[in-house]
Design a protein around this motif. Structure first.
Motif, PDB file in Angstrom:
ATOM      1  N   ARG A   1      17.746 -17.972 -20.087  1.00 10.68           N
ATOM      2  CA  ARG A   1      19.043 -17.323 -20.289  1.00 10.68           C
ATOM      3  C   ARG A   1      19.375 -16.381 -19.141  1.00 10.68           C
ATOM      4  O   ARG A   1      18.481 -15.881 -18.461  1.00 10.68           O
TER       5      ARG A   1
ATOM      6  N   ARG B   1      21.243 -12.757 -18.653  1.00 10.91           N
ATOM      7  CA  ARG B   1      21.708 -11.571 -19.375  1.00 10.91           C
ATOM      8  C   ARG B   1      22.789 -10.928 -18.504  1.00 10.91           C
ATOM      9  O   ARG B   1      22.578 -10.727 -17.309  1.00 10.91           O
TER      10      ARG B   1
ATOM     11  N   VAL C   1      24.940 -12.864 -23.319  1.00 13.11           N
ATOM     12  CA  VAL C   1      23.806 -13.738 -22.991  1.00 13.11           C
ATOM     13  C   VAL C   1      24.344 -15.152 -22.815  1.00 13.11           C
ATOM     14  O   VAL C   1      25.124 -15.628 -23.632  1.00 13.11           O
TER      15      VAL C   1
ATOM     16  N   ASP D   1      23.103 -19.129 -22.170  1.00 13.56           N
ATOM     17  CA  ASP D   1      21.998 -20.079 -22.108  1.00 13.56           C
ATOM     18  C   ASP D   1      22.021 -20.816 -20.772  1.00 13.56           C
ATOM     19  O   ASP D   1      23.096 -21.168 -20.268  1.00 13.56           O
ATOM     20  N   TRP D   2      20.850 -21.077 -20.235  1.00 16.25           N
ATOM     21  CA  TRP D   2      20.762 -21.772 -18.952  1.00 16.25           C
ATOM     22  C   TRP D   2      21.427 -23.139 -19.018  1.00 16.25           C
ATOM     23  O   TRP D   2      22.003 -23.609 -18.033  1.00 16.25           O
TER      24      TRP D   2
ATOM     25  N   ALA E   1      15.396 -19.141 -28.255  1.00 17.66           N
ATOM     26  CA  ALA E   1      15.092 -18.750 -26.879  1.00 17.66           C
ATOM     27  C   ALA E   1      14.081 -17.614 -26.895  1.00 17.66           C
ATOM     28  O   ALA E   1      14.041 -16.816 -27.833  1.00 17.66           O
TER      29      ALA E   1
END
Length: 143
Positions: free
Chosen positions: A38, A40, A50, A52-53, A79
């Motif tokens: 992730r 931030r 946040v 998510d990748w 996660a």
């Protein structure tokens, strides 16, 4: 290759709406996948703090592009908890001290952790075992 210190402060822009969600404050490493889980953000709305990748389309020298604002916060709810990697002490699986993490190199396409840079030498990302509030744990170097 990109460093955590280079990614920090980059604006995170949505491709569909062309709006800024915030700036990268830090990156969360998943030690099980040895990759970024992730981003931030600072300066973001609470529901977009946040990302998510999996929502990341590209990481460049000037910005991080995500698909859309609505997709940015969606994704894996399991996660890993965020722990600061840069500045953390490094221990081997046998408890031997290996300095502190000065920076982390990662692949901006896959998010895979490539190298942990420490005061006592570089550690390949595939040696990463764990990351917690106490330390980064790595496999000991093989003779």
């Amino acid at each position: 290759m990109m460093l955590f210190t280079q990614a920090r402060g980059l604006p995170v822009i949505t491709a569909e709406e062309a709006v800024t969600l915030g700036t990268v404050k830090d990156l969360t490493i998943d030690p099980h996948t040895r990759g970024i889980a992730r981003l931030r953000l600072s300066g973001a709305a609470k529901d977009a703090a946040v990302v998510d990748w999996q929502s990341v389309e590209a990481v460049g020298q000037d910005a991080v592009i995500v698909r859309s604002g609505s997709a940015a916060g969606l994704g894996a709810k399991d996660a890993p908890e965020h722990h600061e990697a840069v500045g953390s002490r490094v221990l081997t699986e046998y408890g031997a001290e290996h300095g502190t993490v000065k920076d982390v190199a990662f692949d901006p396409v896959s998010g895979r952790v490539l190298t942990l840079y420490t005061a006592l030498g570089d550690i390949p990302g595939e040696r990463l075992i764990g990351l917690g509030s106490y330390a980064v744990v790595v496999h000991a170097e093989r003779p």
